[in-house]
Every structure is written in C-alpha cells, then in structure tokens.
Design a protein around this motif. Structure first.
Motif, PDB file in Angstrom:
ATOM      1  N   GLY A  60       0.819  -1.207   0.000  1.00  0.00           N
ATOM      2  CA  GLY A  60       0.000   0.000   0.000  1.00  0.00           C
ATOM      3  C   GLY A  60       0.846   1.247   0.000  1.00  0.00           C
ATOM      4  O   GLY A  60       2.082   1.211  -0.045  1.00  0.00           O
ATOM      5  N   LEU A 107     -11.461   7.444  -3.883  1.00  0.00           N
ATOM      6  CA  LEU A 107     -10.210   6.770  -4.193  1.00  0.00           C
ATOM      7  C   LEU A 107      -9.244   7.828  -4.710  1.00  0.00           C
ATOM      8  O   LEU A 107      -9.466   8.429  -5.754  1.00  0.00           O
ATOM      9  CB  LEU A 107     -10.433   5.688  -5.250  1.00  0.00           C
ATOM     10  CG  LEU A 107      -9.185   4.953  -5.744  1.00  0.00           C
ATOM     11  CD1 LEU A 107      -8.564   4.156  -4.615  1.00  0.00           C
ATOM     12  CD2 LEU A 107      -9.537   4.045  -6.907  1.00  0.00           C
ATOM     13  N   ARG A 121      -4.454   7.087  -6.965  1.00  0.00           N
ATOM     14  CA  ARG A 121      -4.262   5.827  -7.684  1.00  0.00           C
ATOM     15  C   ARG A 121      -4.836   5.987  -9.083  1.00  0.00           C
ATOM     16  O   ARG A 121      -5.857   6.646  -9.297  1.00  0.00           O
ATOM     17  CB  ARG A 121      -4.946   4.654  -6.966  1.00  0.00           C
ATOM     18  CG  ARG A 121      -4.385   4.321  -5.589  1.00  0.00           C
ATOM     19  CD  ARG A 121      -2.903   3.953  -5.622  1.00  0.00           C
ATOM     20  NE  ARG A 121      -2.655   2.768  -6.412  1.00  0.00           N
ATOM     21  CZ  ARG A 121      -2.658   1.538  -5.912  1.00  0.00           C
ATOM     22  NH1 ARG A 121      -2.906   1.357  -4.627  1.00  0.00           N
ATOM     23  NH2 ARG A 121      -2.408   0.509  -6.673  1.00  0.00           N
ATOM     24  N   LEU A 133      -9.450  -9.033  -2.118  1.00  0.00           N
ATOM     25  CA  LEU A 133     -10.566  -8.117  -2.334  1.00  0.00           C
ATOM     26  C   LEU A 133     -11.857  -8.918  -2.428  1.00  0.00           C
ATOM     27  O   LEU A 133     -11.969  -9.845  -3.235  1.00  0.00           O
ATOM     28  CB  LEU A 133     -10.344  -7.320  -3.632  1.00  0.00           C
ATOM     29  CG  LEU A 133     -11.474  -6.372  -4.043  1.00  0.00           C
ATOM     30  CD1 LEU A 133     -11.613  -5.244  -3.032  1.00  0.00           C
ATOM     31  CD2 LEU A 133     -11.226  -5.814  -5.439  1.00  0.00           C
ATOM     32  N   ASP A 146     -12.536  -1.680 -10.458  1.00  0.00           N
ATOM     33  CA  ASP A 146     -11.532  -0.803 -11.051  1.00  0.00           C
ATOM     34  C   ASP A 146     -10.168  -1.475 -10.918  1.00  0.00           C
ATOM     35  O   ASP A 146      -9.725  -1.781  -9.815  1.00  0.00           O
ATOM     36  CB  ASP A 146     -11.519   0.544 -10.330  1.00  0.00           C
ATOM     37  CG  ASP A 146     -12.876   1.218 -10.381  1.00  0.00           C
ATOM     38  OD1 ASP A 146     -13.473   1.219 -11.461  1.00  0.00           O
ATOM     39  OD2 ASP A 146     -13.326   1.728  -9.337  1.00  0.00           O
ATOM     40  N   LEU A 157      -6.336  -1.524 -10.727  1.00  0.00           N
ATOM     41  CA  LEU A 157      -5.267  -0.592 -10.381  1.00  0.00           C
ATOM     42  C   LEU A 157      -3.893  -1.113 -10.777  1.00  0.00           C
ATOM     43  O   LEU A 157      -2.943  -0.336 -10.840  1.00  0.00           O
ATOM     44  CB  LEU A 157      -5.292  -0.309  -8.874  1.00  0.00           C
ATOM     45  CG  LEU A 157      -6.633   0.181  -8.301  1.00  0.00           C
ATOM     46  CD1 LEU A 157      -6.517   0.410  -6.813  1.00  0.00           C
ATOM     47  CD2 LEU A 157      -7.088   1.448  -9.000  1.00  0.00           C
ATOM     48  N   GLU A 169      -4.805  -6.433  -9.068  1.00  0.00           N
ATOM     49  CA  GLU A 169      -5.096  -5.566  -7.918  1.00  0.00           C
ATOM     50  C   GLU A 169      -6.208  -4.618  -8.333  1.00  0.00           C
ATOM     51  O   GLU A 169      -6.113  -3.945  -9.358  1.00  0.00           O
ATOM     52  CB  GLU A 169      -3.863  -4.774  -7.492  1.00  0.00           C
ATOM     53  CG  GLU A 169      -4.117  -3.896  -6.266  1.00  0.00           C
ATOM     54  CD  GLU A 169      -2.910  -3.068  -5.869  1.00  0.00           C
ATOM     55  OE1 GLU A 169      -2.877  -2.570  -4.732  1.00  0.00           O
ATOM     56  OE2 GLU A 169      -1.999  -2.900  -6.717  1.00  0.00           O
ATOM     57  N   GLY A 170      -7.301  -4.575  -7.535  1.00  0.00           N
ATOM     58  CA  GLY A 170      -8.450  -3.778  -7.918  1.00  0.00           C
ATOM     59  C   GLY A 170      -9.074  -3.051  -6.753  1.00  0.00           C
ATOM     60  O   GLY A 170      -8.704  -3.221  -5.598  1.00  0.00           O
ATOM     61  N   HIS A 171     -10.055  -2.209  -7.111  1.00  0.00           N
ATOM     62  CA  HIS A 171     -10.805  -1.411  -6.135  1.00  0.00           C
ATOM     63  C   HIS A 171     -12.286  -1.659  -6.359  1.00  0.00           C
ATOM     64  O   HIS A 171     -12.777  -1.645  -7.490  1.00  0.00           O
ATOM     65  CB  HIS A 171     -10.483   0.078  -6.318  1.00  0.00           C
ATOM     66  CG  HIS A 171     -11.451   0.988  -5.622  1.00  0.00           C
ATOM     67  ND1 HIS A 171     -12.561   1.497  -6.240  1.00  0.00           N
ATOM     68  CD2 HIS A 171     -11.460   1.463  -4.354  1.00  0.00           C
ATOM     69  CE1 HIS A 171     -13.226   2.262  -5.391  1.00  0.00           C
ATOM     70  NE2 HIS A 171     -12.580   2.252  -4.243  1.00  0.00           N
ATOM     71  N   CYS A 172     -13.013  -1.912  -5.235  1.00  0.00           N
ATOM     72  CA  CYS A 172     -14.453  -2.156  -5.329  1.00  0.00           C
ATOM     73  C   CYS A 172     -15.096  -1.740  -4.010  1.00  0.00           C
ATOM     74  O   CYS A 172     -14.665  -2.207  -2.949  1.00  0.00           O
ATOM     75  CB  CYS A 172     -14.740  -3.627  -5.637  1.00  0.00           C
ATOM     76  SG  CYS A 172     -16.505  -3.988  -5.838  1.00  0.00           S
ATOM     77  N   ASN A 214     -12.851  -0.582  -1.108  1.00  0.00           N
ATOM     78  CA  ASN A 214     -11.803  -1.491  -0.661  1.00  0.00           C
ATOM     79  C   ASN A 214     -10.824  -1.770  -1.800  1.00  0.00           C
ATOM     80  O   ASN A 214     -11.211  -1.827  -2.971  1.00  0.00           O
ATOM     81  CB  ASN A 214     -12.400  -2.812  -0.155  1.00  0.00           C
ATOM     82  CG  ASN A 214     -13.311  -2.588   1.020  1.00  0.00           C
ATOM     83  OD1 ASN A 214     -12.998  -1.811   1.908  1.00  0.00           O
ATOM     84  ND2 ASN A 214     -14.448  -3.282   1.037  1.00  0.00           N
ATOM     85  N   ILE A 215      -9.551  -1.967  -1.449  1.00  0.00           N
ATOM     86  CA  ILE A 215      -8.498  -2.273  -2.420  1.00  0.00           C
ATOM     87  C   ILE A 215      -7.865  -3.600  -2.031  1.00  0.00           C
ATOM     88  O   ILE A 215      -7.573  -3.844  -0.854  1.00  0.00           O
ATOM     89  CB  ILE A 215      -7.439  -1.153  -2.452  1.00  0.00           C
ATOM     90  CG1 ILE A 215      -8.069   0.162  -2.917  1.00  0.00           C
ATOM     91  CG2 ILE A 215      -6.285  -1.531  -3.370  1.00  0.00           C
ATOM     92  CD1 ILE A 215      -7.110   1.332  -2.914  1.00  0.00           C
TER      93      ILE A 215
END
Length: 537
Positions: free
Chosen positions: A266, A466, A469, A489, A498, A500, A509-512, A515-516
C-alpha cells in the motif's frame, strides 16, 4: 470472562485458603472480572482471616446482592455485624436468615461446594447473642429457650449458654469458619487439564528404509510458494528491504527482522506507516525503515533470480476453482451472454463507472407516451409523476415529478436514506448489460431520461473516495469471491471492479466499494477494452 478462566482462578484461590495464605487467595479472587456470589463469600472469608472486618462486610454485601436468598450469607453477615457493634442490622440479618431457611431445620450447602450445614438453632443462638449485647436479657433467654427445642446436631451447650445469660454474660456469636469456603466442582477442575486423546503415533510400515518419522504424512509442513508481481521497466520495484528490525507495537502491525525483503502493498498513510507483505502475512511497518531492494531481472529471463530465496510476496492462487471457468473468446472484448430483465437487481450494488454505447440504451419515457396513457387510463391525472424504486442496503420507493432534476432527486433520496448526498452515487442499468452505469449528465438531467412506463429503477451506493491511484481499466465480476487472506478483495457477481495494477498473469489488484485488494483474474471479464477512465471517486 471465559468460565474456564474463572474456574482456574477460583480453584487457585481455594488452594491458597487451604494453605492459610489469605493475601494470595484475595489476589486470585480479585483477578476474576465477573465474580459470583460464591467467590464474593470466599473473599469475605479471606478478609476475616486477615482481621479486616469492614472489607469482609463489603464482600458479604456483594455476595448477598448476587444471590438474595443465600441464607448462609445473611448468617455470616449477622455475625460480622455483631463484632463491629451494628446490633440492629445484625438482628435484622438473623430474621432474614430464618426467613430464607423456608421452615427447614437444616440446610446442607455441600451441593453448592460449601462443606457446612446451617441449623435453625444456630440462627436463634445468634439472635440471643444480639439481645445480650443490647442488654435485653429476658428476650435473649426466651430466644435461647426456643433454640433448645430445635432439632439437629449441636456443638454448643445450650444449658451453659442459659447460665451465662442468667449471670448477664455476653454470648460469643457463631459463624462459618474462615477456612470453610465455596469450592468448584472436582469434575470441572479436572477438565482444565489438557489430555492427549490420540497418543503418540507409531510407524507400522514404510516404503522408506529406516524411516523413523513418527507423525502422519499429510501433517508434514509444506513450503509455501509465492508469485513475483509484474513490474514495468520504468516503474520502481515493489520489493523493499528492512534497514532495521521492527517489532509490532499495535494491532495490525507486523514484526519483521532487519535485512528482510518485503513486498510493498500500500501507500504511506499519515502516521508514516505502510502496508507490506512478509512471509505470507500482511501488516504495517514504518516507511522510514524501508529502502529499495535490487530485484532487477536479467535479460531474456522473466523469472526474478532473487525471488527464489524470498520468503515473502503474493501467495499462490486459492486451490478452489470457480464454479465454471470462462471459456477463451476469440475477441477479448466479447463478454458472456447472460439475459437479465431491466427490473432485476444485480447481486451487488457496488461501483460501476463506465458508460455503455448509446445503441444499448432502453427506450425513453416521453411526454407523448404519457399523454397516450393519460387518454386511455382513468388515472391519467397521476401520470405526470413517476415512481422511482431505489436499491440500497434496503429498497425504498418515492414518487417524484417527471421533470425532476437529478440533483434534486439525489437530495430526496439522501434525506430518505439518512446519508449525505455528496457521498451517494446513482446508477441505472442499460439493456443487454449487467453493469450499473452512472446517470448521464447529473447536472441538467431529469428523471424522464431513465423512466419507462411510469417508473424508474435506480441503484444507490455510498462510496469512499479513491485518491492518488490510477485506474487502468474496469472489469465485471463473473462470480462471488470471498477473500482467502487479509490482502484479498471481496466482491459479488455483477460488481464492476476498477483495475489498479496487474500482479501477474493470474492475479490483479483492484478497487471495489471503497476497498483495495488482489483477486484472481479468472473471476472477472473485461466488457469493453475502450472504456474511458471515470474521475468520479
């Protein structure tokens, strides 16, 4: 407090009482965070052993408050009150003791763990002792004569007590001996000891000559494997080295030895800590202790040489396979064809930020359609408004005019849900797609653009922003995915994720939903390769 912990402290305090170590007994009893009536009674006995009458009285008060019908507690407190010259209260406790004996000649407390029998004549004897201290000798004599008529074993000579009263000598009170306390059940104490039910395994036969292994083959520790994240040539390595050893000082932090290589997971937070992965575990370490590690790949080789000796990194994919693996498509932009109705909510109402081509839009609710329905329906006067059904953590519905702007609609929804409007996102679903798309033109747009047949279905969600990033592209979840570790995740089928970064060929590696984390690539598909990045986060 766990009952096993209470039982252990209780048993240790009883052992200290048997050894006449009153201070140790009190120390053990004070460690019990949820004391019972019986442990309070034991505390009073320990205080009596130390001669602390006031503290013993206080402990007996707590004991009786826990069990208001404990006759032996009232009996013991009456005897202590006589010693501190609180005669009226002592006489009252004698009356309460007699009442809670419920007409019984004797009560045996052995079943509760107290090796003591309370007789009714003992209660009367203490009442006579109180009258002696009050100077009421006639009442003392009458009560003592009543005690002589009670049945049961006597350790005190009533005739000698009557002679003492005749000579106006004060009687000494009777009380439970200080070394007689409530004890836990022996069966419960024995269960505290750990038992070896399996015993020691023994090799009967083995294919390996002179095999002296004494365990089970499946229990042998397996060496975990790790993947090397993909890093572009112009991008800095995500592997860092610890300059000094660090010991975790708070929950969520990680203990890492000096010189160890960790994977930077992170970004740095405001406290100067950052998330890393070491030896398959994720935690926080100070950024000031990290320095770049040399993990450059050699020419013509895709595998990092240093990776072979690293005990840290991204864990292998989970062993469980998804319900059905997506088949390879000739065109990577072709998604699986799944039919959904426009009113069926997706499995999850999380982030979806890309806009589909205009060809897949549903037919718009127009004023002409409203006028036609107005002419053919007796309720045409109500068709100037539209019913908006909003899917949130729960589903709500509201009726608004057809020309209501999106901004005003969001304010009404925010008021109904009790959430700030600035953190709410409104989405609807286009025909032929499983993806929730943002309302087009929230500035200047109206409900008429998404209404159909007098109603509109929207999905609302609260999102955390977010920042810092870059979103590479977006994918749609094919299946539910539950995290296999702290760095994974979570998402549900139908969610838009999304992307990343690409960890490797099988992990992203994603964002939803604020949360990452990382997730297997095979659990999602890419609906449109030309999706533009959305800045609404």
């Amino acid at each position: 407090m766990l009952y096993t912990e209470l039982l252990r402290l209780w048993d240790e305090s009883v052992q200290a009482v048997d050894a006449k170590d009153w201070k140790s007994a009190l120390a053990k009893l004070e460690q019990i965070t949820e004391p019972t009536s019986r442990t309070f009674f034991n505390s009073a006995s320990a205080h009596l052993g130390l001669g602390q009458l006031d503290l013993a009285m206080r402990a007996l008060d707590f004991s009786i408050s826990k069990d208001e019908r404990l006759a032996v507690g009232f009996f013991q407190r009456a005897a202590v009150m006589m010693q501190i010259n609180r005669l009226e209260e002592a006489l009252s406790d004698c009356v309460w003791t007699q009442k809670h004996m419920r007409g019984n000649v004797v009560i045996d407390y052995k079943q509760l763990g107290l090796r003591f029998k309370l007789y009714s004549w003992q209660v009367l004897y203490n009442a006579a002792a109180v009258y002696c201290r009050m100077g009421q000798w006639e009442q003392a004599r009458d009560v003592l004569l009543s005690a002589s008529q009670e049945k049961g074993g006597r350790g005190t000579n009533i005739e000698a007590a009557l002679d003492s009263i005749a000579n106006k000598e004060v009687l000494a009170p009777l009380l439970v001996p200080v070394d007689v306390v409530f004890r836990p059940r022996k069966q419960d104490v024995e269960q505290l000891k750990q038992r070896d039910f399996l015993g020691k395994p023994k090799v009967i036969s083995s294919m390996i000559p002179n095999d002296d292994f004494g365990g089970f083959e499946p229990l042998r520790l397996q060496k975990p494997g790790f993947y090397e994240p993909k890093v572009d040539g112009a991008q800095d390595s995500r592997y860092m080295r610890m300059r000094l050893a660090y010991v975790a000082r708070a929950p969520g932090q990680l203990t890492v030895p000096g010189g160890a290589t960790v994977f930077l997971f992170g970004e740095e937070d405001r406290d100067g800590m950052t998330a890393v992965i070491y030896d398959g575990q994720r935690g926080l370490v100070p950024v000031s202790l990290l320095e770049p590690a040399d993990v450059k790949t050699s020419s013509g080789k895709k595998q990092n040489v240093l990776l072979q000796t690293l005990p840290s990194g991204i864990p292998l994919p989970p062993g469980l396979k998804p319900p059905t693996r997506p088949k390879a498509q000739a065109s990577p932009a072709a998604p699986p064809q799944v039919q959904f109705t426009s009113d069926t909510p997706p499995p999850s109402y999380t982030t979806a930020t890309h806009v589909l081509p205009a060809a897949s839009e549903p037919p718009k609710y127009t004023a002409n359609a409203a006028s036609n329905q107005h002419a053919s329906s007796p309720q045409g006067s109500q068709m100037e408004s539209v019913v908006v059904k909003v899917h949130y953590t729960y589903t709500v519905a509201l009726s608004v005019p057809l020309n209501t702007p999106y901004t005003e609609l969001k304010e009404q929804i925010a008021q109904k849900l009790g959430q700030p409007a600035s953190q709410l996102r409104l989405r609807h679903k286009q025909h032929g797609s499983r993806v929730l798309t943002p309302l087009r033109g929230e500035v200047g747009g109206t409900v008429q653009e998404v209404a159909e047949a007098g109603r509109a279905t929207l999905w609302c969600q609260k999102e955390d922003p977010l920042a810092n990033r870059t979103i590479l592209y977006q994918m749609v979840a094919l299946y539910d995915y539950s995290s296999q570790g702290p760095e994974d995740l979570d998402f549900s089928e139908g969610d838009t994720i999304d992307i990343l970064g690409e960890v490797n060929e099988e992990w992203l590696e994603g964002h939803c939903a604020g949360n990452i984390g990382i997730f297997p690539r095979c659990f999602a598909y890419r609906e449109n390769n030309n999706i533009t990045q959305s800045s609404e986060f």
